[in-house]
Design a protein around this motif. Sequence first.
Motif, short mmCIF file in Angstrom:
data_model
loop_
_atom_site.label_atom_id
_atom_site.label_comp_id
_atom_site.label_asym_id
_atom_site.label_seq_id
_atom_site.Cartn_x
_atom_site.Cartn_y
_atom_site.Cartn_z
N ASN A 107 101.29 115.99 4.98
CA ASN A 107 102.48 116.52 4.37
C ASN A 107 103.72 115.95 5.12
O ASN A 107 104.53 115.47 4.64
CB ASN A 107 102.51 118.10 4.40
CG ASN A 107 101.60 118.59 3.09
OD1 ASN A 107 101.18 117.96 2.17
ND2 ASN A 107 101.03 119.77 3.45
N GLU A 108 103.71 115.76 6.46
CA GLU A 108 104.56 115.21 7.20
C GLU A 108 104.92 113.89 6.82
O GLU A 108 105.99 113.41 6.68
CB GLU A 108 104.30 115.48 9.02
CG GLU A 108 104.32 116.68 9.25
CD GLU A 108 103.90 116.77 10.74
OE1 GLU A 108 103.59 115.72 11.34
OE2 GLU A 108 103.80 118.03 11.20
N ASN B 40 95.37 103.87 1.12
CA ASN B 40 96.21 104.61 0.25
C ASN B 40 95.14 105.44 -0.53
O ASN B 40 94.75 105.03 -1.71
CB ASN B 40 97.29 104.07 -0.51
CG ASN B 40 98.11 105.12 -1.58
OD1 ASN B 40 98.33 106.27 -1.18
ND2 ASN B 40 98.67 104.70 -2.35
N ASN C 108 98.68 119.38 7.07
CA ASN C 108 99.84 119.46 7.53
C ASN C 108 100.53 118.00 7.98
O ASN C 108 101.36 117.64 7.63
CB ASN C 108 100.07 120.46 8.69
CG ASN C 108 99.92 121.92 8.38
OD1 ASN C 108 100.40 122.14 7.39
ND2 ASN C 108 99.50 122.72 9.04
N GLY D 147 100.24 122.10 -0.70
CA GLY D 147 99.91 120.89 -1.62
C GLY D 147 98.51 120.66 -1.67
O GLY D 147 97.92 119.50 -2.15
N GLN E 211 104.25 112.69 4.31
CA GLN E 211 104.46 112.66 2.59
C GLN E 211 103.52 111.81 2.07
O GLN E 211 103.54 110.71 1.07
CB GLN E 211 105.96 111.94 2.16
CG GLN E 211 107.02 112.74 2.91
CD GLN E 211 108.35 112.67 2.63
OE1 GLN E 211 108.49 111.36 2.22
NE2 GLN E 211 109.28 113.33 2.55
N TYR E 212 102.12 111.81 2.32
CA TYR E 212 101.09 111.29 1.75
C TYR E 212 100.92 111.68 0.20
O TYR E 212 100.81 113.02 0.01
CB TYR E 212 99.88 111.38 2.73
CG TYR E 212 98.81 110.60 2.42
CD1 TYR E 212 99.02 109.28 3.16
CD2 TYR E 212 97.74 110.50 1.73
CE1 TYR E 212 97.93 108.16 2.93
CE2 TYR E 212 96.75 109.65 1.64
CZ TYR E 212 96.92 108.50 2.27
OH TYR E 212 95.81 107.41 1.93
N GLY E 213 100.61 110.89 -0.63
CA GLY E 213 100.65 111.40 -1.92
C GLY E 213 99.17 111.79 -2.58
O GLY E 213 99.07 111.67 -4.04
#
Length: 119
Positions: free
Chosen positions: A69-70, A46, A66, A96, A72-74
């Motif tokens: 984002n798919e 992470n 992209n 983002g 939903q990595y923070g």
Amino acid sequence: MKILFVDDDPLIVELFEMDLKYHYADCVISTATNGIEAVDLCMKVNFDLIFTDGKMPKMDGIELINRLNELQYGADIVLVTGYHKLVDEINSEKMGITKILYKPIKFEELHACVDAVKK
């Protein structure tokens, strides 16, 4: 803090990895040479901050962003590019992207990004 640096140029990867390890000994620094390796690493770790080159073989930086984002990595994402036209073609806010750095990167710019995330 965990940082990932992604670039297809091994010399750039080595230079920035050494610099980050020297200036941020308390951080975990990982590297990848393309987007596919980066996604694999992101599935295991992470990361708080990801620096990615825009143009790379196999999976470029835009595809990597992209994909993250798919998932939903923070992580905060910094796009590193020498192609101003690439930046004109993307909506960095919508994607983002935290910041865009233009090559050649100065170490101070890299450090400012790390410091902003560490706060």
